[in-house]
Structure formats: C-alpha cells, structure tokens
Write an enzyme that holds these catalytic residues in place. Sequence first.
Site, PDB file in Angstrom:
ATOM      1  N   LYS A  41       0.849  -1.194   0.000  1.00 57.85           N
ATOM      2  CA  LYS A  41       0.000   0.000   0.000  1.00 57.85           C
ATOM      3  C   LYS A  41       0.884   1.244   0.000  1.00 57.85           C
ATOM      4  O   LYS A  41       1.981   1.237   0.579  1.00 57.85           O
ATOM      5  CB  LYS A  41      -0.857  -0.092   1.271  1.00 57.85           C
ATOM      6  CG  LYS A  41      -1.951   0.911   1.464  1.00 57.85           C
ATOM      7  CD  LYS A  41      -2.711   0.572   2.763  1.00 57.85           C
ATOM      8  CE  LYS A  41      -3.855   1.511   3.038  1.00 57.85           C
ATOM      9  NZ  LYS A  41      -4.620   1.162   4.274  1.00 57.85           N
ATOM     10  N   SER A  93      -9.623   0.991   3.409  1.00 58.14           N
ATOM     11  CA  SER A  93      -8.834   1.862   2.567  1.00 58.14           C
ATOM     12  C   SER A  93      -7.780   1.126   1.723  1.00 58.14           C
ATOM     13  O   SER A  93      -7.285   1.694   0.759  1.00 58.14           O
ATOM     14  CB  SER A  93      -8.136   2.905   3.446  1.00 58.14           C
ATOM     15  OG  SER A  93      -7.221   2.274   4.320  1.00 58.14           O
ATOM     16  N   SER A 111      -9.487  -1.658   7.469  1.00 58.86           N
ATOM     17  CA  SER A 111      -8.985  -1.431   6.106  1.00 58.86           C
ATOM     18  C   SER A 111      -8.229  -2.580   5.459  1.00 58.86           C
ATOM     19  O   SER A 111      -7.929  -2.517   4.278  1.00 58.86           O
ATOM     20  CB  SER A 111      -8.114  -0.182   6.067  1.00 58.86           C
ATOM     21  OG  SER A 111      -8.948   0.950   6.043  1.00 58.86           O
TER      22      SER A 111
HETATM   23  N1  GLN Z   1     -13.020   2.998   7.041  1.00 57.14           N
HETATM   24  C1  GLN Z   1     -12.417   3.381   8.278  1.00 57.14           C
HETATM   25  C2  GLN Z   1     -12.062   4.841   8.254  1.00 57.14           C
HETATM   26  O1  GLN Z   1     -12.319   5.478   7.269  1.00 57.14           O
HETATM   27  C3  GLN Z   1     -11.211   2.521   8.552  1.00 57.14           C
HETATM   28  C4  GLN Z   1     -10.024   2.928   7.761  1.00 57.14           C
HETATM   29  C5  GLN Z   1      -8.801   2.137   8.069  1.00 57.14           C
HETATM   30  O2  GLN Z   1      -8.863   1.062   8.672  1.00 57.14           O
HETATM   31  N2  GLN Z   1      -7.676   2.691   7.689  1.00 57.14           N
HETATM   32  O3  GLN Z   1     -11.526   5.382   9.185  1.00 57.14           O
END
Ligand code: GLN
Length: 489
Positions: free
Chosen positions: A76, A151, A175
């Site tokens: 990532k 994400s 994520s």
């Molecule tokens: N969807 C969650 C957020 O927007 C988790 C994101 C993540 O785990 N980085 O904060």
Amino acid sequence: MPFSSLSHIQTRLDNGETTAVEVAQLYLDRIAAHNDALNAFVHIDPAHVMAQAEASDKYRAEHGARALEGLPIAVKDIFCTQNGPTQCCSNILKDFHAPYDAHVITKLKEAGAVLVGKTNMDEFAMGSSNETSAFGPCRNPWNTDYIPGGSSGGSASAVAAALTPAALGTDTGGSIRQPASLTGITGLKPTYGRVSRRGIIAFASSLDQAGPMTRTVKDAAMITSVISGHDSGDATSVADAPELDWLAACDKKDMKGLRIGVPKEYFVEGMDTEVRASVEAALKQCQALGAELVDISLPNTELAVAAYYVIAPSEASANLSRYDSVRFGHRCENPEDLLDMYTRSRDEGFGAEVKRRILTGAFALSSGYYDAYYLKAQQVRTMIQQDFITAFENVDIIATPTSPVTAFKLGEKTDDPLTMYLSDIYTIAVNLAGLPGLSQPCGFADDLPVGLQWIAPAWREDVLLGAASAYESTTDWHTKAPQSFGGEA
Ligand code: GLN
C-alpha cells in the site's frame, strides 16, 4: 499460475520449475494488461522489480532460499520505501520520496521478497471504498462498476485480479479485512503491537496495524511471520509478544473442541440477507468440522463506530499537523507569509474527507470539549475491550460477517459520510480492543464476494489461522477468481 497462492509459487521456485525473474515478469505483464481497468497500482517501476528478481535468483543459487525468496509482494502507498514515491494517495505528499524503508519493508527485503510497487488507497487510509484517493478510485475486479472496499482497496483489487500474488495493507478500523471481504481474498490484522509501525504513515497511532492480503490463509501466515517482531524504533511494538509457530498453525483440518462465539449484536436487521445466509452457512460448516457454536453478547457493539469516529480523527488531527509544507510535501505558490503558506498549502493538499477528519478531531480535543468527547470515547473503548475479555472467558474465538453488505457501486455512498462510516461496523471494535482479526471468503451474494470474520484473543493469531485453515480446507471459495481477469469464477 497467476492465480496461484504464494506458497504454490514458492514450491515451484524451490523445485526449480520457475525462477523469480519469470514470476516477476508474469505479474508485470498482468499489471501492464489490467491496471488501466482497475487502477490498483499507483506506482510501478518494472526495471527495479526485475533487478530485485535477478538478485533473488542469484541469492538462491549462492546461499539457498530465504522465507519469501523471489515472491512478489505489493505494498500500500502508506509504507515508506526508499525506492519510488510514497504519497499515501494524497496531493500533500505528491512526489514525496521517503528517506528510509518502513520496518516491515526492510523485513520483506531481508526475507528475499520482490517488492512489486505501490497500491492505491483512500487518502491517508481514511475511507471504506478507495474513492478518496488523490489518484482516482480503484475498482473491484469482480465488477469494475463497484468499489473494492477500503482503505487498502488497491492491495485487495491487485490480489483478487492476480496482478500480484500477495500485498500488504494497513488496518485502523477495518482497512485490511473489509476490502479483503469485498474482493474475495484473505486479510489478516495482527494484534496491536505485533508489527512495527515505524515508517508507516500514521493515521491513528493507537489503532494502526499492518498485515497481509493474500489468496490463502497460509500465505497470510507466511507474510506475518516475516513482518512481525519487536522493533526498538516503535515504542508501541511489543518486546515480549508471545512467539507463534505461524505455519504450523495452518495445519489444522478440523475444529474439534473449538468453541466459536457468535455475537447476537452482529446479526441484526439492516444486514444484507444473502450476506447473512452465506455467513450462517459457513458457521454450519464449522459445526460439521467439530466446532461448537455458542451464542454470546458483545453489549457495547453499537457504540464502537461512534467511539472510533472520535478517537481516530482526534489522533489523525495530531498526526497530520506535521504536513506544514516546510520540510516536505506540497507547498502553495507565492505564499504571502508563514500563516498563508500553512493554510493554503494544507487547503490545496488535503482532500475533503481528510479535512473533515482533521476538523472533527481538533474539535473533539479542544479545551472544553475534551471531557465530553475524547475522554468519553476512551471510556467506551475500555468497555468494548471488556466485552471481548468477558466473551473470551467462555469461547476460543468469535465469528462474524466482515461487512454487513457486499461491494457497492462507485459513487453510491460518497455524498453521505455517515453511511460510508457504517461500512466498518463489524471491524472497528477489533481495532479498539487491539485484537487480531482475519477475513476469509465464504460465499457470494449477487455475484459479489462475502467475507467471514474471525476474532481471537490478543496474541492468539494461531487460533485465527487454525480456524480459518480448517474452514478453507473444506471449501473452495478462496479458489474463485474473476473471469474477466482470467480466473475461474
Ligand atoms: N473505514 C475506516 C475509516 O475510514 C477505517 C479505515 C482504516 O482502517 N484505515 O476510518
């Protein structure tokens, strides 16, 4: 071959049936053919990939194979890498080159892995659909009108379409697990403190954790065994974490004697009926494998999303204050004075969702509101942790859906942040409690993948891997691959 597991590729390399150079070329060709349709990779340097593969073949010939010798792994865009840009898919870090490798990147390199490139993500990992990326959305290979989750959407999409056999993601509130679920692959979030965060661009430091996204459970174990371990460069990396035999944990073929907790709060109205049916069928399968299903309650579940959306933005507002355009990152044109430079650079550099998080976080931490919001949220966090401790007095592991719905269409939730935030309703509590969690494919609903989530007590990734391996050994969901990218549906 492209849809092979990492461990299968490893066997072929060990048997001399292929070389790291051949393997790297195969995936580079697939990236060249399919990345335009998916936008899964935001940076790729083919010459650098081939150079690593050549070096790996040479190393193997001279010294024998290391743990991940010659195996391609994408990462990532949140991981600092000396080679190529590290941009966290944000304009504020456009063309930023990190001066050092993240700890986990060093570990992968030391194990002989071939780093394939940087994958797309929500800007600063804030999102559940990969639509907040400054490089445009990534798409789900099962249907390119749909989001891959977020994400870590680029890592998920790339593995699901076999543009790489494995990838690293990060998980702050879901994520790794949510995009794994929405693209039909396996994703593991280790116990908080198991994997060093050094060199991983910080979102919410008390929640962030890196982990693998793979085609099989064993592949996830192979990668986690390499990237985990104490790092004195990260104060939250735990020095005396219990050691596990990661690969042996994956030998389980049954669930005899395993007590699986099924929390009633995770099977509620509003969840997709087909998702529910797939997960219930998976639980039946576990019973057939010898497990005992136990009804449990995690009473504070409904408070998790609210607590998370105070704690995570609060930490983010502090972490993101470093992007002041002074030493690195985007700087606006012709600033009038210092304040103008800060405000305009940040205004131009951050996207709308990131600004929303900074504002809500700064508000929650501000004097006069701290007790009402941040402190309250921390108290709720403790209650959620306690729910799990109580539950694990009676069960070995917990099983839930990973996401209440399958992948949704691009644009469907972008105007409504609250609906988007609810995507992580089943994953967030795990981060708040610091526990390990794993998502694995367990079916399809409307031709889109469904994920089964396993949650174990802290440091018991072996229990997660054992249950997930036993389930995987009697199903073929993990072998399904999107036809339009050359797989067998
Ligand atoms: N969807 C969650 C957020 O927007 C988790 C994101 C993540 O785990 N980085 O904060």
